[in-house]
Scaffold this active site. Structure first.
Site, short mmCIF file in Angstrom:
data_model
loop_
_atom_site.label_atom_id
_atom_site.label_comp_id
_atom_site.label_asym_id
_atom_site.label_seq_id
_atom_site.Cartn_x
_atom_site.Cartn_y
_atom_site.Cartn_z
N THR A 13 -35.48 -34.52 7.50
CA THR A 13 -35.29 -33.50 6.46
C THR A 13 -36.18 -33.74 5.24
O THR A 13 -35.97 -33.14 4.20
CB THR A 13 -33.82 -33.49 6.01
OG1 THR A 13 -33.44 -34.81 5.59
CG2 THR A 13 -32.91 -33.04 7.14
N SER A 249 -29.71 -40.11 -4.61
CA SER A 249 -29.61 -39.10 -3.56
C SER A 249 -30.90 -38.33 -3.40
O SER A 249 -31.48 -37.85 -4.37
CB SER A 249 -28.48 -38.12 -3.89
OG SER A 249 -28.50 -37.03 -3.01
N LYS A 250 -31.34 -38.18 -2.13
CA LYS A 250 -32.57 -37.41 -1.90
C LYS A 250 -32.35 -35.93 -2.16
O LYS A 250 -33.29 -35.20 -2.46
CB LYS A 250 -33.11 -37.65 -0.48
CG LYS A 250 -32.30 -37.10 0.66
CD LYS A 250 -33.03 -37.39 1.97
CE LYS A 250 -32.23 -36.95 3.18
NZ LYS A 250 -32.89 -37.29 4.44
N ARG A 251 -31.10 -35.49 -2.10
CA ARG A 251 -30.82 -34.07 -2.36
C ARG A 251 -31.10 -33.71 -3.81
O ARG A 251 -31.31 -32.55 -4.15
CB ARG A 251 -29.37 -33.73 -2.01
CG ARG A 251 -29.12 -33.78 -0.51
CD ARG A 251 -27.84 -33.12 -0.11
NE ARG A 251 -27.65 -33.21 1.33
CZ ARG A 251 -26.70 -32.58 1.99
NH1 ARG A 251 -25.85 -31.82 1.36
NH2 ARG A 251 -26.59 -32.70 3.30
N TYR A 252 -31.06 -34.71 -4.69
CA TYR A 252 -31.30 -34.46 -6.12
C TYR A 252 -32.68 -34.96 -6.54
O TYR A 252 -32.94 -35.20 -7.71
CB TYR A 252 -30.19 -35.09 -6.96
CG TYR A 252 -28.83 -34.55 -6.58
CD1 TYR A 252 -28.54 -33.19 -6.73
CD2 TYR A 252 -27.86 -35.36 -6.02
CE1 TYR A 252 -27.31 -32.67 -6.34
CE2 TYR A 252 -26.63 -34.86 -5.63
CZ TYR A 252 -26.36 -33.51 -5.80
OH TYR A 252 -25.16 -32.99 -5.41
#
Length: 478
Positions: A13, A249-252
């Site tokens: 991802t 977090s990679k999402r942030y």
């Protein structure tokens, strides 16, 4: 005793996040410390989140970190395919078997019906509606091509318990677990199902992953038990925090392996620092190569508490690695950064690298450490003041013409010759060499702090530029 087999199973991802890299590292270290195998598996069942090129980044990040896997999509092995999207038929076979064993069931509920299960707090839990469908009705609806998913059949009573090597006994009430989807309507498995099937078929003995899976592991164990398979050993790793309240977090958009490499951190330093995020070797050593980590690795050293990512510590460790490099190796790494600086084309980059070597913690900061050298601009004459050497701008005004004469006369312009010649001339004229070098350094750089002393900076600038700068400072002082 069964051979230890661990795995790293990332989703493609995006970039390799530091949390994922740590999971891979600990799985690798545990396997290799125990003479076992480390397997790479790509978990790409969530096709909507798939990022083009991410698989290749996973391969390169692991290899650049020194984590060479024994089996994987690009190296082969006896348990392939190692990409979940290529194992669809395998999951379908085991899903049907789990239904026969009573551990799963077909669900035909519409989106509207599922939405109707939402309570006043916005929570939704499936009510096992399709579990009670007669077998004949299920077969009829399947034959008619009606869309369906396959759900896990979780007991509504009792508890599920397992042992974790870090956190000890974990017990969850079955009533808190939901009949999650195992096979989606497109025939692809969810993580909940695929990871169990793959771990068993690939002979994974120790499952190493983050604490976010602590509470869902009982669901996986129910499937192991239903199939009559041996459960793996579980090792859940503490969270990595950005600070006291926020997870990394990679999402942030928090930094990943590739970001740090681009910033100018050495790969060896990154993997070394990542190893220390939750693990402390018994001898408390901090600087380690991957083979040394393999030798020292033990679960006893893993903390239950979250670890906080500290870039200051990473900088320090990176600086330690940089200082150990030979001048030649440092120049090879520093060259692209020097070429992007303002001194490119003006001065000898290899000489500049030699001066910066012991003063650099992160390669990416090289341009800002040296850009000022490209041009001497008006500076504060107060810089000439030095209490120890008893110098000030009046002393500078008096001595700079003499220094200029020494620079004109010096037979060669390397650092050693400059230092000896100017030092000798100062001794002849009764001038304190330290004072002369202080004045000279300020006059040719205009900086309070420089990567080298007066003669090192002059050697880098060259005779002509050094004379120009001395003339500039003499004029400025009037």
């Amino acid at each position: 005793m069964k051979k230890v087999r661990t795995r790293f199973a990332p989703s493609p991802t995006g970039f390799m996040h530091l949390g994922g890299l740590r999971t891979a590292l600990y799985a690798y270290l545990y396997a290799k410390h125990n003479g076992g195998d480390f397997i790479l598996r790509i978990e790409d069942t969530d096709q909507q989140r798939y990022v083009e090129g991410a698989v290749e980044l996973i391969y390169s990040s692991l290899k650049e970190s020194g984590l060479y896997y024994d089996e994987g999509p690009d190296v082969g092995g006896d348990c392939g395919p190692y990409v979940q999207s290529q194992r669809k038929e395998i999951y379908a076979k085991y899903a049907k078997k789990l239904i026969e064993l009573g551990g799963a069931y077909y669900c035909f509920c519409s989106k509207e019906r599922l939405e109707s299960l939402t309570d006043e707090n916005g929570n939704r839990k499936y009510d096992k509606h399709c579990l009670s469908l007669p077998k004949e009705e299920v077969e009829r609806r399947l034959a008619a091509g009606e869309p369906y998913v396959i759900r896990q059949n979780i007991p509504t009573e009792g508890t599920s318990t397992y042992e974790d090597m870090i956190y000890g006994t974990i017990t969850v009430d079955n009533s808190e677990l939901e009949d999650n989807i195992l096979i989606k309507s497109d025939g692809m498995p969810t993580y909940n199902f695929a990871n169990v099937i793959d771990d068993h078929l690939m002979g994974i003995t120790h499952v190493i992953r983050g604490t976010e899976y602590l509470s869902s592991t009982p669901k996986y164990n129910l499937m192991y038990d239903a199939f009559g398979w041996e459960r793996p050993v579980y090792i859940h790793l503490p969270t990595i925090m950005k600070d006291a309240t926020r997870k990394l977090s990679k999402r942030y958009g928090d930094a990943n392996f590739d970001d740090f490499v681009k910033k100018g951190y050495l790969k060896e330093a990154i993997i070394n620092y990542v190893a220390l995020l939750g693990w402390a070797p018994k001898n408390n050593v901090e600087k380690m190569t991957v083979p040394e980590m393999v030798e020292l690795f033990s679960l006893d050293g893993i903390s239950k508490s979250p670890s906080i990512f500290d870039e200051v510590k990473l900088r320090w460790l990176n600086g330690e690695y940089i200082r150990e490099l030979s001048d030649e190796d440092f120049y090879a790494l520093a060259k692209p950064y020097l070429e992007s600086s303002d001194i490119n084309g003006l001065f000898d980059l290899e000489k500049a690298a030699k001066l910066l070597h012991g003063r650099t913690e992160v390669l990416g900061e090289i341009p800002e450490k040296i850009n000022w050298l490209a041009k001497l601009e008006k500076y504060d004459p107060a810089l000439f003041f030095n209490k120890k050497n008893k110098t000030d701008e009046n002393f500078a005004r008096e001595i700079l013409p003499k220094i200029r004469k020494y620079i004109e006369e010096v037979p060669a312009f390397d650092n050693d010759t400059l230092y000896q010649y100017i030092g000798g001339k100062c001794a002849e004229e009764g001038i304190k060499a330290g004072a002369a070098f202080w004045i000279m350094r300020i006059a040719i750089t205009g900086q309070a702090v420089t990567p080298g002393g007066a003669t090192e900076m002059a050697s880098l600038l060259g005779r002509e530029e050094t004379l120009k700068r001395l003339d500039f400072s003499i004029r400025m002082l009037g």
